[in-house]
Design a protein around this motif. Structure first.
Motif, short mmCIF file in Angstrom:
data_model
loop_
_atom_site.label_atom_id
_atom_site.label_comp_id
_atom_site.label_asym_id
_atom_site.label_seq_id
_atom_site.Cartn_x
_atom_site.Cartn_y
_atom_site.Cartn_z
N GLY A 1 0.79 -1.23 0.00
CA GLY A 1 0.00 0.00 0.00
C GLY A 1 0.82 1.27 0.00
N LYS A 2 2.13 1.14 0.28
CA LYS A 2 3.01 2.32 0.26
C LYS A 2 3.35 2.68 -1.19
CE LYS A 2 3.71 3.02 4.72
NZ LYS A 2 3.41 4.29 5.39
N GLN A 3 3.62 3.97 -1.42
CA GLN A 3 4.06 4.38 -2.74
C GLN A 3 5.42 3.75 -3.03
OE1 GLN A 3 1.85 6.35 -4.41
NE2 GLN A 3 3.03 6.07 -6.29
N ALA A 4 5.55 3.11 -4.17
CA ALA A 4 6.80 2.44 -4.52
C ALA A 4 7.92 3.45 -4.69
CB ALA A 4 6.62 1.63 -5.80
N PRO A 5 9.07 3.23 -4.06
CA PRO A 5 10.20 4.14 -4.26
C PRO A 5 10.55 4.26 -5.74
CG PRO A 5 10.63 2.65 -2.43
CD PRO A 5 9.38 2.16 -3.10
N ASN A 6 10.78 5.48 -6.20
CA ASN A 6 11.09 5.69 -7.61
C ASN A 6 12.59 5.52 -7.83
OD1 ASN A 6 10.62 6.36 -10.33
ND2 ASN A 6 11.27 8.46 -9.95
N VAL A 7 12.96 4.45 -8.51
CA VAL A 7 14.36 4.18 -8.79
C VAL A 7 14.55 4.10 -10.30
CG1 VAL A 7 14.81 3.03 -6.60
CG2 VAL A 7 13.97 1.70 -8.55
N ILE B 1 8.69 -8.61 -7.43
CA ILE B 1 8.06 -7.38 -6.96
C ILE B 1 6.83 -7.09 -7.82
CG2 ILE B 1 8.38 -4.87 -6.72
CD1 ILE B 1 11.39 -5.47 -6.30
N VAL B 2 5.73 -6.72 -7.18
CA VAL B 2 4.52 -6.35 -7.91
C VAL B 2 4.05 -4.99 -7.40
CG1 VAL B 2 2.17 -6.99 -8.58
CG2 VAL B 2 3.87 -8.78 -8.11
N ILE B 3 3.82 -4.07 -8.33
CA ILE B 3 3.37 -2.71 -8.03
C ILE B 3 2.11 -2.44 -8.83
CG2 ILE B 3 4.01 -0.26 -8.20
CD1 ILE B 3 6.98 -1.24 -8.04
N ASP B 4 1.13 -1.78 -8.23
CA ASP B 4 -0.15 -1.59 -8.92
C ASP B 4 -0.10 -0.40 -9.88
OD1 ASP B 4 -0.61 0.78 -7.49
OD2 ASP B 4 -2.13 -0.09 -6.18
N LYS B 5 -1.22 -0.14 -10.54
CA LYS B 5 -1.28 0.89 -11.58
C LYS B 5 -1.09 2.29 -11.02
CE LYS B 5 -4.32 -1.81 -14.59
NZ LYS B 5 -5.63 -1.87 -15.28
N GLN B 6 -1.37 2.47 -9.73
CA GLN B 6 -1.20 3.77 -9.09
C GLN B 6 0.22 3.95 -8.53
OE1 GLN B 6 -4.18 1.83 -8.45
NE2 GLN B 6 -4.89 3.04 -10.19
N GLY B 7 1.08 2.99 -8.78
CA GLY B 7 2.45 3.09 -8.28
C GLY B 7 2.58 2.70 -6.82
N LYS B 8 1.60 1.97 -6.29
CA LYS B 8 1.67 1.53 -4.90
C LYS B 8 2.06 0.06 -4.82
CE LYS B 8 -1.56 4.96 -3.11
NZ LYS B 8 -2.81 5.20 -2.34
N ILE B 9 2.78 -0.25 -3.78
CA ILE B 9 3.32 -1.59 -3.62
C ILE B 9 2.21 -2.59 -3.30
CG2 ILE B 9 4.74 -3.05 -2.11
CD1 ILE B 9 6.61 -0.60 -1.84
N ILE B 10 2.20 -3.67 -4.05
CA ILE B 10 1.39 -4.83 -3.69
C ILE B 10 2.27 -5.78 -2.88
CG2 ILE B 10 0.27 -6.91 -4.58
CD1 ILE B 10 -0.91 -5.19 -6.80
N SER B 11 3.45 -6.09 -3.40
CA SER B 11 4.41 -6.88 -2.63
C SER B 11 5.80 -6.71 -3.22
CB SER B 11 4.03 -8.37 -2.65
OG SER B 11 5.02 -9.13 -1.97
N VAL B 12 6.77 -6.51 -2.35
CA VAL B 12 8.17 -6.53 -2.80
C VAL B 12 8.80 -7.88 -2.46
CG1 VAL B 12 8.45 -4.03 -2.63
CG2 VAL B 12 9.04 -5.48 -0.68
N PHE B 13 8.00 -8.77 -1.92
CA PHE B 13 8.41 -10.15 -1.65
C PHE B 13 7.33 -11.08 -2.19
CE2 PHE B 13 10.66 -7.62 1.46
CZ PHE B 13 11.92 -8.19 1.53
#
Length: 260
Positions: A44-50, A156-168
């Motif tokens: 649910g957190k915004q995925a860090p932009n790398v 890693i899976v991130i949703d369409k809004q750029g929020k983390i679904i899972s980094v594991f």
């Protein structure tokens, strides 16, 4: 435990139980501090932009893919498990290739001086035609640091809004495919697809409530606070982390979950 599996929804719930039911102590503070470390990559957190780059030097960012579900296979040329799982990831790429709302790519953690080895591995394992990237090590925000990549493979899976679904996320297979499908149609529940306050199919608390492994259903909301309190008061807090680790180990085996 956290470095291998991350702080998922189930462990987040355990954190609340620890905060509310375990007496204050130095050990409690240390356990809770581990949660804080992983706060930025919780579901649910915004995925860090790398930033990543391809073999030609073209750059890609997480934010640049916003509007698409992002699925990343993190690997290394020396990692046999990564290469064993790669064909399944390639199958996922093939399955979703006609959709414009998802991007699947690999990120190799090999150092920049191993570029030729990386390119050779891509060719040897027939990975051409895929989007194969490496971290942009000249960027300020470093991928391995921001996403706590201490071992591979990682998914890693991130949703369409750029929020983390899972980094594991789970390795390529039916479970990962289900997560992707729910992310694509917007039904993935970031509060936990299986509520932790529902039931878990198995747990074993050696020396506390049972002495032999047994299958039974536990009402987590009712029973876990009692176990934490009892473990803290009668066995010392050092028992609680061992119990949590055992419980978490069972949670990661999704076949043991029983939804009631």
């Amino acid at each position: 435990m956290l470095s291998n599996n991350g702080c998922n929804n189930e462990l987040i719930t355990i954190r609340k139980l620890i905060e509310e039911n375990v007496a204050d102590s130095e050990q409690k503070d240390k356990v809770l501090a581990l949660y804080n470390i992983y706060e930025t990559v919780m579901p649910g957190k915004q995925a860090p932009n790398v930033t990543f780059k391809d073999a030609e030097g073209a750059r890609y960012t997480i934010n640049g893919f916003k509007g698409k579900v992002i699925v990343i296979d993190v690997w290394a040329t020396w990692c046999s498990s990564c290469l064993k799982n790669m064909p399944k990831f390639m199958e996922l790429i093939k399955e979703f290739e006609n959709r414009d709302d998802i991007v699947l790519f690999t990120v190799s953690t090999d150092s920049d001086d191993l570029k030729e080895k990386w390119l050779a591995a891509i060719k040897r394992h027939k990975m051409e035609g895929m989007l194969n990237l490496t971290p942009d090590r000249s960027a300020t925000e470093q991928f391995e640091e921001k996403y706590f990549v201490s071992a591979v493979p990682r998914y890693i899976v991130i949703d369409k809004q750029g929020k983390i679904i899972s980094v594991f996320a789970p390795k390529p297979g039916d479970e990962l495919k289900e997560i992707i499908a729910k992310a694509l149609n917007g039904t993935y529940n970031k509060e936990g697809e299986v509520g932790f306050a529902k039931s878990i199919g198995q747990y074993f608390a050696a020396g506390l409530t049972v002495y032999n492994p047994a299958f039974f259903t536990v009402n987590v909301t009712r029973d876990i606070p009692f176990i934490l309190k009892k473990g803290s008061s009668e066995y010392g807090f050092m028992f609680a982390p061992r119990f949590i680790a055992r419980l978490a180990e069972k949670l990661f085996n999704r076949n043991l979950w029983k939804v009631v």
